[in-house]
Scaffold this motif. Sequence first.
Motif, PDB file in Angstrom:
ATOM      1  N   LYS A  35       0.843  -1.191   0.000  1.00  0.00           N
ATOM      2  CA  LYS A  35       0.000   0.000   0.000  1.00  0.00           C
ATOM      3  C   LYS A  35       0.879   1.241   0.000  1.00  0.00           C
ATOM      4  O   LYS A  35       1.887   1.301   0.705  1.00  0.00           O
ATOM      5  N   ALA A  36       0.510   2.248  -0.787  1.00  0.00           N
ATOM      6  CA  ALA A  36       1.212   3.532  -0.769  1.00  0.00           C
ATOM      7  C   ALA A  36       0.787   4.291   0.480  1.00  0.00           C
ATOM      8  O   ALA A  36      -0.358   4.730   0.594  1.00  0.00           O
ATOM      9  N   LEU A  37       1.695   4.430   1.416  1.00  0.00           N
ATOM     10  CA  LEU A  37       1.349   5.057   2.692  1.00  0.00           C
ATOM     11  C   LEU A  37       1.225   6.569   2.559  1.00  0.00           C
ATOM     12  O   LEU A  37       2.003   7.207   1.836  1.00  0.00           O
ATOM     13  N   ASN A  38       0.279   7.146   3.267  1.00  0.00           N
ATOM     14  CA  ASN A  38       0.192   8.602   3.300  1.00  0.00           C
ATOM     15  C   ASN A  38       1.153   9.133   4.364  1.00  0.00           C
ATOM     16  O   ASN A  38       1.827   8.373   5.065  1.00  0.00           O
ATOM     17  N   ASN A  39       1.218  10.444   4.500  1.00  0.00           N
ATOM     18  CA  ASN A  39       2.205  11.044   5.397  1.00  0.00           C
ATOM     19  C   ASN A  39       1.974  10.681   6.864  1.00  0.00           C
ATOM     20  O   ASN A  39       2.921  10.465   7.624  1.00  0.00           O
ATOM     21  N   LYS A  40       0.716  10.596   7.280  1.00  0.00           N
ATOM     22  CA  LYS A  40       0.452  10.256   8.673  1.00  0.00           C
ATOM     23  C   LYS A  40       0.802   8.798   8.958  1.00  0.00           C
ATOM     24  O   LYS A  40       1.290   8.465  10.052  1.00  0.00           O
ATOM     25  N   GLU A  41       0.573   7.943   7.988  1.00  0.00           N
ATOM     26  CA  GLU A  41       0.983   6.548   8.155  1.00  0.00           C
ATOM     27  C   GLU A  41       2.504   6.429   8.211  1.00  0.00           C
ATOM     28  O   GLU A  41       3.043   5.572   8.922  1.00  0.00           O
ATOM     29  N   SER A  42       3.201   7.304   7.495  1.00  0.00           N
ATOM     30  CA  SER A  42       4.670   7.324   7.558  1.00  0.00           C
ATOM     31  C   SER A  42       5.158   7.786   8.926  1.00  0.00           C
ATOM     32  O   SER A  42       6.160   7.280   9.449  1.00  0.00           O
ATOM     33  N   ILE A  43       4.452   8.731   9.538  1.00  0.00           N
ATOM     34  CA  ILE A  43       4.789   9.150  10.897  1.00  0.00           C
ATOM     35  C   ILE A  43       4.530   8.003  11.874  1.00  0.00           C
ATOM     36  O   ILE A  43       5.249   7.831  12.869  1.00  0.00           O
ATOM     37  N   ALA A  44       3.506   7.183  11.590  1.00  0.00           N
ATOM     38  CA  ALA A  44       3.246   6.002  12.417  1.00  0.00           C
ATOM     39  C   ALA A  44       4.449   5.064  12.399  1.00  0.00           C
ATOM     40  O   ALA A  44       4.782   4.458  13.426  1.00  0.00           O
ATOM     41  N   LEU A  45       5.110   4.943  11.253  1.00  0.00           N
ATOM     42  CA  LEU A  45       6.331   4.146  11.172  1.00  0.00           C
ATOM     43  C   LEU A  45       7.402   4.717  12.103  1.00  0.00           C
ATOM     44  O   LEU A  45       8.121   3.973  12.778  1.00  0.00           O
ATOM     45  N   CYS A  46       7.490   6.043  12.151  1.00  0.00           N
ATOM     46  CA  CYS A  46       8.472   6.699  13.032  1.00  0.00           C
ATOM     47  C   CYS A  46       8.176   6.412  14.501  1.00  0.00           C
ATOM     48  O   CYS A  46       9.106   6.284  15.313  1.00  0.00           O
ATOM     49  N   LEU A  47       6.904   6.304  14.855  1.00  0.00           N
ATOM     50  CA  LEU A  47       6.537   5.992  16.235  1.00  0.00           C
ATOM     51  C   LEU A  47       7.023   4.601  16.638  1.00  0.00           C
ATOM     52  O   LEU A  47       7.505   4.399  17.757  1.00  0.00           O
ATOM     53  N   VAL A  48       6.902   3.645  15.735  1.00  0.00           N
ATOM     54  CA  VAL A  48       7.406   2.301  16.027  1.00  0.00           C
ATOM     55  C   VAL A  48       8.929   2.319  16.092  1.00  0.00           C
ATOM     56  O   VAL A  48       9.530   1.660  16.947  1.00  0.00           O
ATOM     57  N   ASP A  49       9.563   3.092  15.212  1.00  0.00           N
ATOM     58  CA  ASP A  49      11.020   3.258  15.288  1.00  0.00           C
ATOM     59  C   ASP A  49      11.427   3.819  16.647  1.00  0.00           C
ATOM     60  O   ASP A  49      12.425   3.396  17.242  1.00  0.00           O
ATOM     61  N   LEU A  50      10.664   4.789  17.125  1.00  0.00           N
ATOM     62  CA  LEU A  50      10.960   5.419  18.417  1.00  0.00           C
ATOM     63  C   LEU A  50      10.877   4.382  19.541  1.00  0.00           C
ATOM     64  O   LEU A  50      11.767   4.315  20.401  1.00  0.00           O
ATOM     65  N   ALA A  51       9.840   3.577  19.519  1.00  0.00           N
ATOM     66  CA  ALA A  51       9.671   2.555  20.557  1.00  0.00           C
ATOM     67  C   ALA A  51      10.774   1.507  20.482  1.00  0.00           C
ATOM     68  O   ALA A  51      11.296   1.061  21.513  1.00  0.00           O
TER      69      ALA A  51
END
Length: 358
Positions: A225-241
């Motif tokens: 799926k082509a992720l939108n910008n907010k979904e990309s920030i969700a990836l950053c949240l998992v990276d943070l954790a």
Amino acid sequence: MPRIFLILLITCGFSQISKAQDYLYTESYNLLNDMLENKSNYNFKKAVFSVENAYNNGTLDTIYLNQKIDFLTTLANQLLESRTLEYQGKDKENISKYASLFTVLNDTIPIKDIKDNNYLYEPFDYNFDDPFGHNNWNSMFVSNLLMSRKGNCHSLPFLYKILAEQLGIEAHLALAPNHIYIKHRSEKDGWYNTELTSGIFPIDAWIMASGYVHIDAIRNGVYMKALNNKESIALCLVDLAQAYQTQEFYDLDFVIKCADKALEYFPNFVNAMILKTEAQGKKIENILYEHNTDFTDVNKYPETSTIFLEIQNQLTVIHQLGYRQMPEDMYLNWLVSLKEEKEKYANKKINNYINTTN
């Protein structure tokens, strides 16, 4: 110095370091949350570097990194001015920018410095030494990619997206098993894939060839799926954790909070689900340890029984979404297959119009 005083001094010192680092993780979480809730302007570069800065105890040299990004952006703009893309469509300007970024990340480019000296710009390489960050979590980061010139399927597409936004265009991250790549859409040919670890434009069949992409995972937006910008920030949240978990002592509730926030904006983000269930499992272990027992008594206590039921329900959802775990060695073999079978998996249409003339 008395031994007990020395122990207290060391303990207090580590406590202060831990508190300072916890503050950085909280600060990064708040930034990502504000971007998701439109309380602050979306900025993928800022989001990524906030995570990497937290992991690096606030020592990230963003001035140096921004200089590197500015250089790559300038190089991409110079390529735009010096060549013409063999593509005709109303979106030619955007497609030309995508092509220039692809060249910057994957090709050797002859350039001149400010003193008119000629030299070759070398592209980024794949980090086969530590592709999963097992030895050093920094291996997953854009900052490490910019300094070492070696990256992986996490840092390379993240850098591409950052550079695209520097050029004023959108780049969509997309997921495959253990993998991140780029999806673009052209007016002429629709959606196409950009694979930065191999420098190829693969067709969807290559992703299916991994053997770990269930049709349900595609249908449910887990993969491809082509992720939108907010979904990309969700990836950053998992990276943070995940970065937070590399500390010797960490708060499981913070990990779960990051996962929950990511799932709020990307509901079928399986990595966030897995992150949460693993953290919940550790919570159960901690509670049972306090009761001086083990997992055999998980249903004996209301708190552990409730958490265990949540884990079971979440694992059922993960399976129903079509997720299948891919072993790391098979993942690396799958990546290599793209280079070895270029003719089989390359998108011929995209290869044709990515060709340029001076």
